[in-house]
Design an enzyme around this catalytic site. Structure first.
Site, PDB file in Angstrom:
ATOM      1  CG  HIS A 108      -7.607  14.834 -41.350  1.00 13.62           C
ATOM      2  ND1 HIS A 108      -8.387  13.817 -40.940  1.00 13.62           N
ATOM      3  CD2 HIS A 108      -6.348  14.204 -41.510  1.00 13.62           C
ATOM      4  CE1 HIS A 108      -7.831  12.802 -40.776  1.00 13.62           C
ATOM      5  NE2 HIS A 108      -6.345  12.879 -41.072  1.00 13.62           N
ATOM      6  CG  ASP A 133     -11.797  14.647 -40.417  1.00  9.06           C
ATOM      7  OD1 ASP A 133     -10.699  13.863 -40.148  1.00  9.06           O
ATOM      8  OD2 ASP A 133     -11.739  15.124 -41.582  1.00  9.06           O
ATOM      9  CB  SER A 183      -6.281   9.462 -42.261  1.00  8.64           C
ATOM     10  OG  SER A 183      -5.598   9.734 -40.841  1.00  8.64           O
TER      11      SER A 183
END
Length: 761
Positions: free
Chosen positions: A523, A573, A696
């Protein structure tokens, strides 16, 4: 900071052509003669040992001598009795079929078929009751040496402070509580000898003291392959761990060359038994074993200082660690080859205790105060013996003295067990299994005591060690030395930046997994991102690296559930960023370990035959698993400790996903939390720190045996706790973070990284 030292003490003790008698003998014991009439064995043969003072019964493959394997010639001129485990006397020895022991008990599950005994090639299967998870091998086969293949089957619900330690087949366990400080005790049936730890205690951190026990019969031997794998996996970890603490960057295994300062960071003491019981041919074989070991250590590129001595009644020092050339492996090998078996001919007793006392003296220091850095010195003692001695007293007392000297086992909160490893090799049929087990270290998931059939098998062990041909990069290694910066401590950490016209700038983290790839979250990128707009920085370098391409998991689709009212769906992801140019490893740039690779097998000190399932059991057991992630705060990298909820708290952790912004229409957490996710955060058992948006793509890491192994990729969180830079302010208990479980995307990783020489299992 003074460099920590590793002292590797090699003590090669008395192995004779068949060992010595079962009771200590005087050095000048007069020889007696025993008649060979009536000593034959039905279905087999026998051979004389020690000039006729002992005999060994030999049987065809798949059979063992009953009721005893060896007999000794007594001073009365008669052979020792043919006595069974039940103390009954039989008139004639015979070869009987080898059978594997049956399970004495199995907790929280069932096994089948149930039988009073199991023949070679018979199989047994294990299954757990509802609510329990199986660890170990579900199916096991009876092998030719009388042992079951695979690992102990254990049914565990994750409720204990420590995991269920299990009941190895053939043993009986007393104790079924696994709270902190609880003790379990193991027993063997009459006539069998317990190898490993009889008592194990549940310790701080959720691990058991000691090592898993097994019950051994006298005819059982370890194969050279089993010994080489278990010994090498532990020994190499000790060497590599010492390098890391020393502040040196080893580079690739076969290429690293570490030039140590005059004080040396590794001392290896080779102590060779030259007593009368050995015999010239076995003495020569022992020298070949040590030559192979020196070569093996040299293959790691380290330059340790060696000490070399032989002993019989008294020790004789041939090379001292203070000698100018003691770090020259070729010179030490030359000195080893010059040793003569005749050196101790006039005083040829077997004084094992005095040999160990010589080792103790070399570990000691002059004066009352220990030298600076003494408590960072690692010691490994390797003993090759039949477990017996004929003068000097019990050598186990010296091992106890060494432990006291090194302050090992005294403080329960800091037992320092990593600083002493005692390996014992029993050689020959007359090995005293009780004594060699008493000398050896007892450590969880490691083997320190081995029994091999003869010198030929022992030489084969060391040959197999030196014959390891694969060269693997050392993953998950950090250098915590005084002058180290953040990237010495997190050398795998990568920073990824994406610039989008009119949309601003986005930053993610990642982990270096090979010389060309960085693993991160999918992402972090959009489908229309251009290659030139994506930059990667590693090792704290200011220069950005150009990328070749971004590889997404084919099942990743962030818009996959928009029709169901779920605006963002993070299943699968994960992404791999391929760099345009090859990375050059150094002190601040090293790969992290990935599960189910050969490098991680070695990092976990597992045998080379370890499976991916064993990796998962080690890294993600059914319990709360201590882990960490690395967060960037300002210009600093900080480790944050969290707990992966993988036991009874897993369901409640996942349920909190429905409280995330945008998930108001989600009725069941399973709609957004698939089996691909690991969950951290919350306040039970401890208040976990939470990830921030810039974290992330970074790695979720398990720190095990001084190595760092990535088990997840940071994906998304329920609450943005870092808004307005006010980190960890008024964090609700439902603030959870979700990470892609790497065990669930291994086929994709294996396919995309197939050319990176990671050795996926």
């Amino acid at each position: 900071m003074e460099s920590p030292q590793l002292c590797l003490v090699l003590l090669v003790l008395g192995f004779s052509s068949g060992g010595v008698s079962a009771t200590p003998v005087l050095e000048a014991r007069p020889q007696v003669s025993c008649s060979l009439e009536g000593v034959e064995i039905k279905g087999g043969s026998f051979q004389l040992l020690q000039g006729g003072q002992a005999l060994e019964y030999l049987c065809p493959s798949g059979f063992y001598p009953y009721p005893v394997q060896t007999r000794t010639c007594r001073s009365t001129g008669s052979w020792s009795d043919l006595q069974t485990r039940d103390q009954k006397i039989v008139q004639k020895a015979e070869c009987r079929a080898i059978r594997c022991p049956r399970p004495q008990d199995f907790e929280n599950g069932e096994f089948w078929p149930r039988s009073p005994f199991y023949n070679l090639s018979d199989q047994i299967s294990f299954q757990c009751y509802d609510g329990y998870v199986l660890r170990g091998s579900a199916n096991r086969t009876c092998q030719e040496n009388g042992r079951w293949d695979g690992q102990t089957a254990i049914c565990d619900d994750g409720a204990g402070y420590c995991p269920n330690p299990g009941i190895p087949i053939g043993t009986r366990k007393v104790g079924s509580q696994y709270r902190l400080e609880d003790i379990v005790t193991y027993h063997c049936s009459r006539g069998l000898v317990l190898r490993g730890s009889q008592k194990r205690k549940c310790q701080e951190g959720g691990s058991w003291s000691g090592t898993e026990p097994s019950c051994q019969d006298s005819f059982m031997y370890d194969s050279p392959q089993e010994v080489a794998e278990a010994f090498l996996s532990s020994l190499t970890e000790t060497i590599e761990g010492a390098d890391a603490e020393d502040g040196h960057s080893p580079g690739e295994q076969q290429k690293r060359k570490i030039v140590l300062d005059p004080s040396g960071s590794m001392n290896i003491y080779l102590v060779l038994d030259g007593s009368d019981s050995i015999g010239s041919s076995n003495f020569t074989g022992a020298k070949r074993c040590l030559t192979n070991l020196i070569e093996k250590v040299a293959s790691y590129g380290v330059r340790p200082r060696y000490g070399l001595l032989t002993y019989a009644t008294v020790p004789k020092v041939l090379v001292r660690v203070s000698d100018e050339r003691s770090s020259d492996a070729d010179w030490v090998t030359e000195k080893l080859n010059q040793i003569s078996y005749e050196d101790h001919k006039l005083k040829s007793g077997t004084n094992t205790k005095r040999a160990l006392q010589a080792v103790y003296s070399m570990m000691s220091w002059a004066g009352d105060a220990p030298p600076e850095g003494w408590n960072r010195t690692r010691h490994v003692i390797i003993i090759m013996t039949d477990g017996l001695h004929n003068m000097g007293g019990n050598p186990v007392t010296v091992i106890q003295d060494i432990r006291a000297l090194l302050d090992i086992g005294r403080d329960p909160k800091n037992p320092r067990e990593d600083y002493l490893d005692v390996y014992v090799f029993g050689v020959g049929p007359l090995v005293d299994s009780v004594n060699i087990n008493a000398l050896a270290s007892k450590k969880d998931n490691e083997h320190h005591v081995f029994k091999v059939k003869d010198m030929e098998d022992l030489e084969n062990v060391f040959y197999q060690m030196i014959d390891e041909t694969k060269s693997l990069s050392l993953c998950g290694m950090v250098w915590e030395h005084k002058k180290g910066n953040d990237y010495h401590k997190q050398p795998w950490q990568a920073k990824i930046s994406v610039t989008r016209p009119l949309k601003g700038h986005e930053t993610c983290m990642g982990a270096v997994v090979s010389e060309y790839f960085v693993l991160t979250a999918a992402h972090c990128f959009m489908v229309d991102d251009q290659k030139h707009s994506i930059k990667v920085s590693v090792g704290g370098q200011r220069r950005d690296l150009e990328i070749e391409e971004v590889l997404f998991h084919p099942k990743y689709n962030i818009n996959g559930k928009k029709a169901e009212g779920i605006p963002e769906f993070y299943d699968y992801d994960v992404a791999l960023v391929k760099l345009k140019n090859k990375l050059k490893y150094g002190q601040t740039l090293r790969p992290i370990c990935l599960p189910c690779t050969e490098g991680t097998t070695r990092a976990l000190r597992l045998p080379q035959t370890a499976t991916c399932k064993q990796h998962k059991e080690q890294l993600l057991p059914v319990k709360d698993v201590k882990a960490l992630f690395v967060s960037e705060q300002g210009k600093s990298l900080t480790r944050k400790e969290v707990y992966i909820k993988n036991g009874d708290k897993k369901a409640s952790c996942e349920r909190d996903a429905t409280k995330a912004q945008g998930y108001e229409k989600v009725k069941d957490a399973s709609e957004v939390v698939t089996p691909r996710f690991l969950c951290t955060g919350g306040v039970d058992p401890y208040a976990d720190p939470n990830t921030c948006k810039g974290d992330s793509g970074g790695p979720l890491i398990v720190h095990k045996r001084s190595r760092f192994i990535q088990v997840g990729v940071i994906s998304w969180g329920v609450v943005d706790v870092c808004r307005d830079q006010r980190r960890q302010q008024l964090v609700p208990s439902y603030a959870r973070d979700f990470h892609i479980n790497l065990f669930q995307v291994l086929p994709w990783l294996k396919d995309k990284l197939k050319d990176e020489d990671l050795g996926f299992l």
